[in-house]
Design a protein around this motif. Structure first.
Motif, PDB file in Angstrom:
ATOM      1  N   TYR A   1       0.816  -1.209   0.000  1.00  0.00           N
ATOM      2  CA  TYR A   1       0.000   0.000   0.000  1.00  0.00           C
ATOM      3  C   TYR A   1       0.849   1.258   0.000  1.00  0.00           C
ATOM      4  O   TYR A   1       1.710   1.439   0.856  1.00  0.00           O
ATOM      5  CB  TYR A   1      -0.898  -0.051   1.240  1.00  0.00           C
ATOM      6  N   GLU A   2       0.592   2.111  -0.979  1.00  0.00           N
ATOM      7  CA  GLU A   2       1.271   3.405  -1.079  1.00  0.00           C
ATOM      8  C   GLU A   2       0.326   4.456  -0.504  1.00  0.00           C
ATOM      9  O   GLU A   2      -0.433   5.098  -1.209  1.00  0.00           O
ATOM     10  CB  GLU A   2       1.598   3.710  -2.543  1.00  0.00           C
TER      11      GLU A   2
ATOM     12  N   TRP B   1      -6.775   0.912  -3.994  1.00  0.00           N
ATOM     13  CA  TRP B   1      -5.662   1.706  -3.511  1.00  0.00           C
ATOM     14  C   TRP B   1      -4.518   1.619  -4.522  1.00  0.00           C
ATOM     15  O   TRP B   1      -4.555   0.826  -5.456  1.00  0.00           O
ATOM     16  CB  TRP B   1      -5.199   1.271  -2.116  1.00  0.00           C
ATOM     17  N   ARG B   2      -3.501   2.440  -4.296  1.00  0.00           N
ATOM     18  CA  ARG B   2      -2.332   2.453  -5.178  1.00  0.00           C
ATOM     19  C   ARG B   2      -1.251   1.576  -4.571  1.00  0.00           C
ATOM     20  O   ARG B   2      -0.810   1.778  -3.455  1.00  0.00           O
ATOM     21  CB  ARG B   2      -1.809   3.879  -5.362  1.00  0.00           C
ATOM     22  N   ASP B   3      -0.852   0.560  -5.331  1.00  0.00           N
ATOM     23  CA  ASP B   3       0.255  -0.292  -4.917  1.00  0.00           C
ATOM     24  C   ASP B   3       1.574   0.453  -5.066  1.00  0.00           C
ATOM     25  O   ASP B   3       1.690   1.389  -5.870  1.00  0.00           O
ATOM     26  CB  ASP B   3       0.323  -1.546  -5.811  1.00  0.00           C
TER      27      ASP B   3
ATOM     28  N   GLU C   1       2.963   1.668  -8.546  1.00  0.00           N
ATOM     29  CA  GLU C   1       1.898   1.868  -9.539  1.00  0.00           C
ATOM     30  C   GLU C   1       1.691   3.350  -9.797  1.00  0.00           C
ATOM     31  O   GLU C   1       1.872   4.178  -8.903  1.00  0.00           O
ATOM     32  CB  GLU C   1       0.570   1.267  -9.048  1.00  0.00           C
ATOM     33  N   ALA C   2       1.261   3.668 -11.016  1.00  0.00           N
ATOM     34  CA  ALA C   2       0.980   5.057 -11.362  1.00  0.00           C
ATOM     35  C   ALA C   2      -0.353   5.513 -10.795  1.00  0.00           C
ATOM     36  O   ALA C   2      -0.546   6.687 -10.483  1.00  0.00           O
ATOM     37  CB  ALA C   2       0.992   5.227 -12.880  1.00  0.00           C
ATOM     38  N   GLY C   3      -1.302   4.572 -10.676  1.00  0.00           N
ATOM     39  CA  GLY C   3      -2.632   4.937 -10.190  1.00  0.00           C
ATOM     40  C   GLY C   3      -3.230   3.835  -9.342  1.00  0.00           C
ATOM     41  O   GLY C   3      -2.622   2.778  -9.137  1.00  0.00           O
ATOM     42  N   GLU C   4      -4.417   4.082  -8.853  1.00  0.00           N
ATOM     43  CA  GLU C   4      -5.112   3.117  -8.008  1.00  0.00           C
ATOM     44  C   GLU C   4      -5.719   1.997  -8.849  1.00  0.00           C
ATOM     45  O   GLU C   4      -6.130   2.224  -9.991  1.00  0.00           O
ATOM     46  CB  GLU C   4      -6.226   3.811  -7.228  1.00  0.00           C
ATOM     47  N   THR C   5      -5.763   0.813  -8.275  1.00  0.00           N
ATOM     48  CA  THR C   5      -6.426  -0.323  -8.913  1.00  0.00           C
ATOM     49  C   THR C   5      -7.244  -1.056  -7.857  1.00  0.00           C
ATOM     50  O   THR C   5      -6.951  -0.994  -6.657  1.00  0.00           O
ATOM     51  CB  THR C   5      -5.410  -1.310  -9.534  1.00  0.00           C
TER      52      THR C   5
END
Length: 195
Positions: free
Chosen positions: A33-34, A174-176, A179-183
């Motif tokens: 989690y980022e 949430w953004r891993d 990652e550039a964005g949330e998935t």
């Protein structure tokens, strides 16, 4: 080490500590989690706003090194209630465990067991809940960031009396790390009858 149990808005002085702890612990697999402090403060404040929520805090001196939360499922988001409504469960009778986060150097000392005991005791004291539950993220066995020595907590949860219900599923976004964005991440629930 000491354990503090707080309810509802009594957690307010610890919101920043809990937010930082969640960001730190959830960076590890399987959550990856980022997080941001701003999001975490808002998330934790939602729990503080529920008068029947519970916070179990592990402190080493004045430092919060672990925390565990819970609140009535009825106070949770639509995403978390939906699988139970679809499955014929009454969210009013379910107490939901939000998370247990503990700094790595304090693991293996019985604190995780205490987190479960305190949250279950709180749900029983409220006298209107039949079930305690929590959800866990599902990651593929061959996930590229899975550590070689990773040990899932399934056996620990089962030993505490929780049963996996893979048919009760939801997704959380949430953004891993990296990652550039949330998935959306698949989540499934574990449950235990407490009555």
């Amino acid at each position: 080490m000491r354990i503090l149990v707080r309810q509802g808005c009594d957690i307010t002085p610890f919101i920043d500590d809990l937010a930082r702890l969640r960001i730190s612990v959830f960076r590890s697999f399987p959550y990856l989690y980022e997080g941001t402090l701003e999001y975490e403060q808002t998330y934790v404040a939602t729990y503080a706003a529920s008068p029947d929520s519970v916070f179990v805090l592990a402190l080493d001196g004045d430092s919060v090194v672990g925390a565990s939360t819970g609140l009535p499922m009825a106070d949770e988001t639509v995403e978390f209630k939906a699988p139970f409504l679809k499955g014929g469960f009454d969210p009013q009778r379910i107490f939901y465990f939000g998370e247990s986060v503990l700094m790595p150097s304090y693991r293996g000392l019985g604190i995780g067991v205490r987190f479960f005991e305190e949250r279950e005791a709180h749900a029983r004291r409220l006298e209107r809940f039949d079930i305690c539950c929590f959800c866990a993220v599902e990651r593929p066995v061959d996930h590229p960031l899975r550590p070689a020595d990773y040990q899932p907590l399934d056996a620990f949860w089962a030993h505490r009396g929780y049963i996996h219900h893979p048919e009760l599923r939801t997704e959380y976004v949430w953004r891993d790390l990296g990652e550039a964005g949330e998935t959306a991440k698949p989540m499934s629930f574990w449950m235990k009858e407490i009555r």
